[in-house]
Scaffold this active site. Structure first.
Site, PDB file in Angstrom:
ATOM      1  N   HIS A 173       0.833  -1.208   0.000  1.00 17.87           N
ATOM      2  CA  HIS A 173       0.000   0.000   0.000  1.00 17.87           C
ATOM      3  C   HIS A 173       0.868   1.259   0.000  1.00 17.87           C
ATOM      4  O   HIS A 173       0.686   2.152  -0.841  1.00 17.87           O
ATOM      5  CB  HIS A 173      -0.902  -0.017   1.236  1.00 17.87           C
ATOM      6  CG  HIS A 173      -1.773   1.190   1.380  1.00 17.87           C
ATOM      7  ND1 HIS A 173      -3.087   1.209   0.979  1.00 17.87           N
ATOM      8  CD2 HIS A 173      -1.521   2.428   1.886  1.00 17.87           C
ATOM      9  CE1 HIS A 173      -3.615   2.403   1.219  1.00 17.87           C
ATOM     10  NE2 HIS A 173      -2.671   3.165   1.780  1.00 17.87           N
ATOM     11  N   GLU A 174       1.815   1.315   0.927  1.00 23.19           N
ATOM     12  CA  GLU A 174       2.658   2.512   1.029  1.00 23.19           C
ATOM     13  C   GLU A 174       3.568   2.664  -0.189  1.00 23.19           C
ATOM     14  O   GLU A 174       3.910   3.786  -0.588  1.00 23.19           O
ATOM     15  CB  GLU A 174       3.480   2.477   2.322  1.00 23.19           C
ATOM     16  CG  GLU A 174       2.662   2.441   3.601  1.00 23.19           C
ATOM     17  CD  GLU A 174       1.679   3.586   3.734  1.00 23.19           C
ATOM     18  OE1 GLU A 174       1.904   4.653   3.128  1.00 23.19           O
ATOM     19  OE2 GLU A 174       0.673   3.429   4.455  1.00 23.19           O
ATOM     20  N   HIS A 201       1.809   4.686  -2.750  1.00 22.70           N
ATOM     21  CA  HIS A 201       1.974   6.122  -2.496  1.00 22.70           C
ATOM     22  C   HIS A 201       3.327   6.597  -3.008  1.00 22.70           C
ATOM     23  O   HIS A 201       3.444   7.634  -3.660  1.00 22.70           O
ATOM     24  CB  HIS A 201       1.888   6.410  -0.995  1.00 22.70           C
ATOM     25  CG  HIS A 201       0.508   6.395  -0.431  1.00 22.70           C
ATOM     26  ND1 HIS A 201      -0.495   7.217  -0.892  1.00 22.70           N
ATOM     27  CD2 HIS A 201      -0.042   5.666   0.579  1.00 22.70           C
ATOM     28  CE1 HIS A 201      -1.606   6.998  -0.190  1.00 22.70           C
ATOM     29  NE2 HIS A 201      -1.355   6.062   0.702  1.00 22.70           N
ATOM     30  N   GLU A 206      -4.496   8.090  -2.541  1.00 22.44           N
ATOM     31  CA  GLU A 206      -5.032   6.816  -2.045  1.00 22.44           C
ATOM     32  C   GLU A 206      -5.400   5.882  -3.188  1.00 22.44           C
ATOM     33  O   GLU A 206      -5.264   4.658  -3.073  1.00 22.44           O
ATOM     34  CB  GLU A 206      -6.243   7.063  -1.145  1.00 22.44           C
ATOM     35  CG  GLU A 206      -5.922   7.742   0.172  1.00 22.44           C
ATOM     36  CD  GLU A 206      -4.906   6.987   1.009  1.00 22.44           C
ATOM     37  OE1 GLU A 206      -4.810   5.761   0.895  1.00 22.44           O
ATOM     38  OE2 GLU A 206      -4.186   7.648   1.785  1.00 22.44           O
TER      39      GLU A 206
END
Length: 495
Positions: A263-264, A267, A293
């Site tokens: 997930h990160e 980003h 997001e």
């Protein structure tokens, strides 16, 4: 000449961008490797830099240069950059340096105490600092609302997603919530008809980190301009040429840390893919947190929870964890990923229940800012609302209102972007598959290149040139539409 004035404006803004980068990196450091006794001096450093940045943004020189520039002699990108500089300038000039200083100090103080409160599961420890931070944030929201003729809560939303409005969020969430609640019931009934046994398996932090780093490399993360570390709450920060991401580890739940890393990394890839020629300028920054997001969730939820990705992941896990057997097959891992199990913790939630976590926080935020809910009543209100949404009640504050860092770091108005980002991720991923049908086939080999190239072309490379709505519409042909998200969930979980 007007073009000379524009050049001076760009140069001035590079100074401001450098200050912003320093603040971001100091904040990251304070949440990862900074010794616990250094909190006060770090708070002083961040507050000082925040005031200096504010003074730079609101200086008469910026106002003079903006007034002198003739847009007719500028390129399209330069005009967009001036537009973004004006937007940031107007927001900054609404606030005094005194309130910027107070807000920075209150944020750091509250976030520092939150770490202790969360560990001890005691909301009472942080209630007063949170109350102080809330009051300062309310004051900021009221000042901006008055200056820009908007609702106070909209002023908070605008900080994370320019132009966002509560009335639009209400309409979206009122559409989503009943559909998600009904779908959750249907999926749980569907799952009850199939056998499933979760086999406990302990994985050391060292092995989890090694796997996470390997996946980051597969996704396309540039380790020459970023790094992975450990923190109490997964997050990303830094600047495009120095991106920092973190995760947390639980030796009883290796999948949580892995998906946190993925997930990160989404980003981070967005930051690393922003237009290089506009580094240090507002038009070269990420558009807002909805798109941010969407990029993390396009990787975590859309790509890396696909059946195809697990064909690649299974042998990698077998090698890294030294495991074998049918419970470690691609099919078994994928089926485990599909299990919907409502739980207390947002960051560990599946993609079906995740928006319900967000809607809960959104409504509590609104109650706090309207005055309907007091800080002292927040834990009980959280638990009551959670019971209504999920059918069970948190038994301690760490599983309840202390679990997220956002409020205690002053990020009121942030949470809605998670669900809007999930909607955007589903819509963008659908469009990407239509344009590049081999994306899923390549994921079977751990090849993210086609997906990343598509995201680079349609999202990352545009920075803040267009609005979020325009970027999504240009990429997919349609405005942001929650039906894509619902269709995605039905297709994945009702098979």
């Amino acid at each position: 000449m007007a073009s000379d004035d524009y050049g001076k404006l760009e140069n001035r803004w590079k100074r401001i961008s450098s200050l912003s980068g320093a603040i971001s990196l100091l904040s990251w450091d304070s949440q990862t490797i900074m010794p616990s006794g250094a909190g006060d001096v770090r708070a002083e450093q961040i507050a000082t830099l925040s005031v200096l940045r504010h003074e730079e943004i609101t200086s008469n020189l910026i106002a003079d240069l903006l007034a002198k520039i003739d847009p007719e002699v500028l390129t399209d990108w330069q005009r967009a950059n001036v537009r973004e500089i004006e937007r940031v300038y107007k927001n900054a000039t609404a606030l005094s340096t005194e309130i910027i200083d107070s807000h920075s100090r209150a944020r750091h103080n509250c976030e520092t105490i939150w770490r202790i409160a969360r560990k001890d599961s005691s909301f009472d420890l942080v209630a007063d600092p949170l109350g102080e931070l809330l009051e300062i944030t309310k004051e900021i929201a009221a000042i901006k609302a008055d200056k820009f003729n908007m609702q106070p809560y909209d002023a908070l939303l605008d900080e994370y997603e320019p132009g966002a409005k509560a009335e639009n969020l209400d309409a979206t969430f009122n559409y989503l919530e009943p559909k998600l609640t009904q779908l959750l019931q249907n999926v749980l009934e569907h799952q009850a008809k199939t056998e499933y046994a979760s086999i406990p398996f302990q994985v050391t932090e060292e092995k989890q980190k090694k796997l996470g780093l390997k996946l980051m490399a597969q996704q396309g993360f540039n380790f020459q301009k970023g790094r992975l570390d450990k923190s109490a709450h997964p997050f990303s920060g830094g600047i495009p040429d120095d991106v920092r991401i973190t995760t947390r580890y639980d030796e009883q739940d290796w999948q949580s840390s892995l998906m946190g890393v993925i997930h990160e990394t989404g980003h981070a890839l967005y930051e690393q893919g922003l237009p290089i020629e506009w580094r240090g300028q507002p038009v070269g920054k990420a558009r807002g947190m909805v798109l941010h997001e969407s990029q993390s969730l396009a990787l975590e939820m859309q790509a890396c929870r696909s059946r195809e990705f697990f064909e690649f992941l299974a042998p990698v896990i077998a090698d890294e964890f030294d495991v074998s057997g049918k419970e470690w097959s691609a099919s078994a891992l994928y089926q485990k990923c599909l299990r919907i199990t409502p739980n207390f913790i947002r960051v560990d939630a599946d993609e079906l229940t995740y928006p319900l976590h967000v809607i809960l926080r959104y409504r509590l935020e609104q109650s706090l800012f309207s005055g309907e809910l007091s800080i002292k009543d927040l834990p009980a209100a959280w638990n009551d609302m959670f019971m209504k949404s999920f059918g069970f009640r948190p038994t301690n504050d760490s599983d309840g209102c202390l679990q997220d860092i956002h409020w205690y770091d002053g990020a009121f108005g942030y949470f809605p972007t998670y669900t809007l980002g999930a909607m955007a991720a589903a819509q963008l991923f659908s469009a990407a598959l239509e344009d590049e049908p081999k994306i899923l086939t390549k994921l079977e080999k751990g090849d993210f290149s086609d997906l990343l190239d598509w995201l680079r072309e349609h999202v990352h490379s545009w920075g803040s040139y267009y609005s979020t709505d325009e970027i999504i519409k240009r990429a997919t042909g349609l405005p942001l539409d929650p039906s894509f998200y619902i269709s995605h969930l039905k297709s994945r979980y009702m098979q």
